[in-house]
Structures are given as structure tokens and as C-alpha cells.
Design a protein around this motif. Structure first.
Motif, PDB file in Angstrom:
ATOM      1  N   ARG A 139       0.873  -1.188   0.000  1.00 22.79           N
ATOM      2  CA  ARG A 139       0.000   0.000   0.000  1.00 22.79           C
ATOM      3  C   ARG A 139       0.899   1.223   0.000  1.00 22.79           C
ATOM      4  N   ALA A 140       0.576   2.159  -0.856  1.00 22.81           N
ATOM      5  CA  ALA A 140       1.339   3.409  -0.914  1.00 22.81           C
ATOM      6  C   ALA A 140       0.366   4.573  -0.818  1.00 22.81           C
ATOM      7  N   VAL A 141       0.725   5.535   0.014  1.00 23.08           N
ATOM      8  CA  VAL A 141      -0.099   6.737   0.178  1.00 23.08           C
ATOM      9  C   VAL A 141       0.792   7.924  -0.174  1.00 23.08           C
ATOM     10  N   PHE A 142       0.404   8.642  -1.195  1.00 26.43           N
ATOM     11  CA  PHE A 142       1.286   9.717  -1.689  1.00 26.43           C
ATOM     12  C   PHE A 142       0.461  10.804  -2.350  1.00 26.43           C
ATOM     13  N   SER A 143       1.095  11.953  -2.471  1.00 24.18           N
ATOM     14  CA  SER A 143       0.461  13.066  -3.159  1.00 24.18           C
ATOM     15  C   SER A 143       0.882  13.017  -4.634  1.00 24.18           C
ATOM     16  N   ARG A 144      -0.020  13.400  -5.521  1.00 27.86           N
ATOM     17  CA  ARG A 144       0.358  13.398  -6.937  1.00 27.86           C
ATOM     18  C   ARG A 144       1.266  14.567  -7.276  1.00 27.86           C
ATOM     19  N   ASP A 145       1.066  15.662  -6.557  1.00 28.35           N
ATOM     20  CA  ASP A 145       1.782  16.884  -6.915  1.00 28.35           C
ATOM     21  C   ASP A 145       1.799  17.796  -5.698  1.00 28.35           C
ATOM     22  N   ASP A 146       2.978  18.144  -5.256  1.00 31.33           N
ATOM     23  CA  ASP A 146       3.084  19.024  -4.085  1.00 31.33           C
ATOM     24  C   ASP A 146       3.222  20.489  -4.478  1.00 31.33           C
ATOM     25  N   THR A 147       3.168  20.775  -5.751  1.00 29.29           N
ATOM     26  CA  THR A 147       3.565  22.122  -6.165  1.00 29.29           C
ATOM     27  C   THR A 147       2.371  23.024  -6.470  1.00 29.29           C
ATOM     28  N   THR A 148       1.169  22.460  -6.479  1.00 27.68           N
ATOM     29  CA  THR A 148       0.003  23.316  -6.698  1.00 27.68           C
ATOM     30  C   THR A 148      -0.842  23.289  -5.421  1.00 27.68           C
ATOM     31  N   GLU A 149      -2.169  23.331  -5.528  1.00 29.32           N
ATOM     32  CA  GLU A 149      -2.952  23.368  -4.294  1.00 29.32           C
ATOM     33  C   GLU A 149      -3.076  21.966  -3.698  1.00 29.32           C
ATOM     34  N   ALA A 150      -3.419  21.936  -2.402  1.00 23.09           N
ATOM     35  CA  ALA A 150      -3.564  20.649  -1.710  1.00 23.09           C
ATOM     36  C   ALA A 150      -4.664  19.823  -2.371  1.00 23.09           C
ATOM     37  N   ALA A 151      -4.456  18.531  -2.422  1.00 23.20           N
ATOM     38  CA  ALA A 151      -5.448  17.608  -2.979  1.00 23.20           C
ATOM     39  C   ALA A 151      -5.392  16.337  -2.141  1.00 23.20           C
ATOM     40  N   PRO A 152      -6.478  15.556  -2.136  1.00 28.19           N
ATOM     41  CA  PRO A 152      -6.446  14.313  -1.352  1.00 28.19           C
ATOM     42  C   PRO A 152      -5.291  13.426  -1.805  1.00 28.19           C
ATOM     43  N   PHE A 153      -4.654  12.763  -0.853  1.00 28.59           N
ATOM     44  CA  PHE A 153      -3.569  11.844  -1.204  1.00 28.59           C
ATOM     45  C   PHE A 153      -4.140  10.602  -1.904  1.00 28.59           C
ATOM     46  N   VAL A 154      -3.352  10.061  -2.786  1.00 31.04           N
ATOM     47  CA  VAL A 154      -3.690   8.784  -3.416  1.00 31.04           C
ATOM     48  C   VAL A 154      -3.373   7.682  -2.405  1.00 31.04           C
ATOM     49  N   ASP A 155      -4.263   6.706  -2.298  1.00 28.33           N
ATOM     50  CA  ASP A 155      -4.075   5.583  -1.365  1.00 28.33           C
ATOM     51  C   ASP A 155      -4.373   4.332  -2.172  1.00 28.33           C
ATOM     52  N   GLU A 156      -3.332   3.599  -2.549  1.00 30.99           N
ATOM     53  CA  GLU A 156      -3.559   2.479  -3.451  1.00 30.99           C
ATOM     54  C   GLU A 156      -2.523   1.382  -3.219  1.00 30.99           C
ATOM     55  N   ILE A 157      -2.793   0.231  -3.781  1.00 36.38           N
ATOM     56  CA  ILE A 157      -1.786  -0.834  -3.781  1.00 36.38           C
ATOM     57  C   ILE A 157      -0.883  -0.571  -4.978  1.00 36.38           C
ATOM     58  N   GLU A 158       0.383  -0.325  -4.692  1.00 39.45           N
ATOM     59  CA  GLU A 158       1.340   0.036  -5.755  1.00 39.45           C
ATOM     60  C   GLU A 158       2.112  -1.231  -6.132  1.00 39.45           C
ATOM     61  N   ARG A 159       1.904  -1.673  -7.361  1.00 41.84           N
ATOM     62  CA  ARG A 159       2.550  -2.924  -7.797  1.00 41.84           C
ATOM     63  C   ARG A 159       4.041  -2.766  -8.013  1.00 41.84           C
ATOM     64  N   ASN A 160       4.434  -1.576  -8.469  1.00 47.69           N
ATOM     65  CA  ASN A 160       5.810  -1.433  -8.948  1.00 47.69           C
ATOM     66  C   ASN A 160       6.595  -0.397  -8.154  1.00 47.69           C
ATOM     67  N   THR A 161       6.844  -0.716  -6.886  1.00 56.70           N
ATOM     68  CA  THR A 161       7.800   0.066  -6.106  1.00 56.70           C
ATOM     69  C   THR A 161       9.105  -0.719  -6.132  1.00 56.70           C
TER      70      THR A 161
END
Ligand code: COA
Length: 185
Positions: A139-161
């Protein structure tokens, strides 16, 4: 090919122009991501590994040290992204050479691990370069982009870490979810 590792503050505007061109070519399937001299998409790297030939920047990657939370451990990592080879040169070993330099640069930085995420079709390329896919998927919880306005973090099973043991061993990678608290570059 001349290879160099350079801190972000030492990248000249002429180099940013070349990197922009390289990134737009390599990521032509993602138009608009690297306009002009915007040579990163979400987080700006702290350093670049660049391969240069007569036509300019031919291959490049970005590196950014971060502390991410893995389970209950605050883990120092060198995040790798913005990996690109000029389309005309792809498939001839330049990407492999680039990753050798990236791995060596992570060793110079003395980080315990490198980390990156990628699409399914890129996993084999990174494994060839000595990186290991975390298995089972995390499971990975991350932001798509920290450089614009705040947005909900993505929370997903990341296959390719994928991680690269640098000063640590692969077995030292902590158990648990990857809570980035930021965007991967
Ligand atoms: C991904 C990329 C950097 C690879 O660079 P490249 O110069 O084409 O790669 P190389 O020719 O050096 O390949 C290195 C090795 O990986 C292998 N490899 C590359 N792509 C592969 C794939 N899709 N599947 C299996 N193996 C692959 C090659 O066979 C080669 O193995 P070898 O060393 O045993 O010969 C390049 O294709 C690129 O810029 N793509 C567009 C941007 C992109 O997707 N970047 C990565 C974002 S995560």
C-alpha cells in the motif's frame, strides 16, 4: 557520451532548455508535462545525472533525498525519477549506462536505499539495473503533486515500487505501508 552528476543549483538555464527538450521527447505520450524549461513534473530534484553528446542532453535522471515513512520507520531514501533517454538512442544501452551512473551517485550520497515507482513495462529495465521490486505489492499513500494546491492523497496498492540497496541490505528494508507524505518525483 560525457556523463556528469550535478546539483540542481548548478544546472544552467541552457542545460534546463536541453533537459526540457529531452523530457518532452522521452515523455511524448504525456504532453504538457514539461513545458519550456519546467524540467520536473511534481517535485524538483536536488541533483541530476546527465549524459551529453554533440546534440545536447541525451539521457538524464533526477535524484531527491527524502525521509518517507515505511510502516513505523522513518526511512531515508534517494528517490529517482525523470529517467529519460532521447528517443533516437533508446534500445541501445544508453538507459543501462544512465542507471549505472544513477546507482553510483546514490552510493556517493551514501543513502541506505534508492526508491522509484514505474509502469509495468519499465520494471524489467530497472531490474536489469540492479533494482528490486518490493513483493508482495505494498500500500502506498502519496500526493500526486506538491507544487500546486492541496489535494487528497492517493491511497492504493502500488505494484511497482522498486528499491536499490545502497549502504543497507535488501533485507533491511522495513516492513509496512509506504506513507510518502509527499509526491514521488
Ligand atoms: C526507459 C528508458 C530510459 C530505457 O532506456 P534505453 O536506452 O532504451 O534502455 P537500454 O537500451 O539501456 O536497456 C537497458 C537494459 O534494459 C532492458 N530493457 C529495456 N527496456 C526493457 C523492457 N521494456 N523490458 C525488458 N527489458 C528491457 C534492455 O534489454 C537492456 O538489457 P541489457 O542491458 O541486458 O541489454 C527509455 O526507454 C526512455 O527514456 N523511455 C521513455 C521515458 C520513460 O518511460 N522513462 C522511465 C519512466 S519510469
Amino acid at each position: 557520451m560525457d556523463w556528469t552528476a550535478i546539483r540542481e543549483g548548478d544546472v544552467t538555464m541552457a542545460q534546463h532548455a536541453e533537459l526540457g527538450q529531452l523530457l518532452r521527447g522521452a515523455f511524448a505520450h504525456l504532453p504538457g508535462l514539461y513545458p519550456g524549461v519546467r524540467t520536473w513534473s511534481s517535485l524538483r530534484p536536488e541533483a541530476r545525472v546527465i549524459g551529453h553528446d554533440d546534440e545536447g542532453a541525451a539521457a538524464a535522471a533526477g535524484v531527491l533525498r527524502r525521509v518517507i515513512q515505511v510502516g513505523t520507520t522513518d526511512q531515508l531514501v534517494g528517490v529517482v525519477g525523470l529517467v529519460a533517454v532521447r528517443p533516437a538512442l533508446q534500445g541501445h544501452g544508453v538507459g543501462g549506462d544512465l542507471m549505472k551512473r544513477v546507482n553510483a551517485y546514490l552510493a556517493d550520497l551514501r543513502v541506505p536505499f534508492g526508491i522509484l515507482t514505474c509502469a509495468d513495462e519499465r520494471v524489467a529495465f530497472y531490474q536489469r539495473a540492479g533494482w528490486h521490486r518490493l513483493s508482495p505489492p505494498r500500500r502506498a499513500v502519496f500526493s500526486r503533486d506538491d507544487t500546486t494546491e492541496a489535494a487528497p492523497f492517493v491511497d492504493e496498492i502500488e505494484r511497482n515500487t522498486l528499491v536499490l540497496p545502497v549502504t543497507a541490505g535488501l533485507d533491511d528494508w522495513p516492513d509496512g505501508d509506504l506513507l510518502w507524505h509527499c509526491a514521488p518525483i
